[in-house]
Scaffold this motif. Sequence first.
Motif, short mmCIF file in Angstrom:
data_model
loop_
_atom_site.label_atom_id
_atom_site.label_comp_id
_atom_site.label_asym_id
_atom_site.label_seq_id
_atom_site.Cartn_x
_atom_site.Cartn_y
_atom_site.Cartn_z
N ASP A 37 -5.16 3.15 1.14
CA ASP A 37 -4.15 3.52 2.13
C ASP A 37 -3.38 2.25 2.47
O ASP A 37 -3.94 1.32 3.07
CB ASP A 37 -4.83 4.09 3.39
N ARG A 38 -2.11 2.19 2.10
CA ARG A 38 -1.32 0.97 2.28
C ARG A 38 -1.13 0.61 3.75
O ARG A 38 -1.01 -0.56 4.10
CB ARG A 38 0.05 1.11 1.62
N ARG A 39 -1.09 1.63 4.61
CA ARG A 39 -0.86 1.38 6.03
C ARG A 39 -2.08 0.72 6.68
O ARG A 39 -1.94 -0.25 7.42
CB ARG A 39 -0.55 2.71 6.73
N THR A 40 -3.27 1.22 6.39
CA THR A 40 -4.48 0.70 7.03
C THR A 40 -5.24 -0.29 6.14
O THR A 40 -6.09 -1.03 6.64
CB THR A 40 -5.45 1.85 7.38
N GLY A 41 -4.96 -0.29 4.84
CA GLY A 41 -5.70 -1.16 3.92
C GLY A 41 -7.08 -0.62 3.60
O GLY A 41 -7.92 -1.33 3.05
#
Length: 197
Positions: A37-41
């Motif tokens: 998930d790019r937003r949360t890593g």
Amino acid sequence: ADESRSLIDLVRPGGKGLARTELAVKKLRGKVVAVVDRRTGMLTIRVRDRSPELAAGIANALALLLQEFFIESATSQASEQRKFIEGRLVATQPDLTRAEDQLRIFRERNLRIGNSPRLLLEEGRLIRALREQEEIYLTLRRQYELAKIEERRDVPVLRVLDAAAIPAFRISPRRKFMIALGLLAGATLGAALVLAR
């Protein structure tokens, strides 16, 4: 699955050598899906297998191996950094000593330089050279201490939020859906044949 078993034992119990490893990797590629998930890593690992125990075991083994890899990678980078700076410190020490010795010898030979512009200029040049070597040495010394701290620092690079659990329900194949789809296809084909006659 037994926690003490290695990942290759879970995926490919039989075989030996490189062939076993290659076959295990090939089999794993078909079973594992990893999504970041790019937003949360956050990294999510999903494993599909006929055996729910084996799927959970593979997911947990992958998470453990990933943690070990990140920790090893971070530690080796910090260690390489420290070794490099340590080598630079050793290399700059003789230059600093040489600059100190040159200024000391110059001052011992020229006790009264107040009236000589040439000697004042030479002393200024030697003082600047010494300060430059001191600055290089002190900067490397500070970086070396920071690198030692970084090397010994125990940072959790990767945390497992949810360990894989054995699923209670089968995800695929969805038998009820497939039966309903088969009945619908059969009825449609039967109706088409009746209409064709």
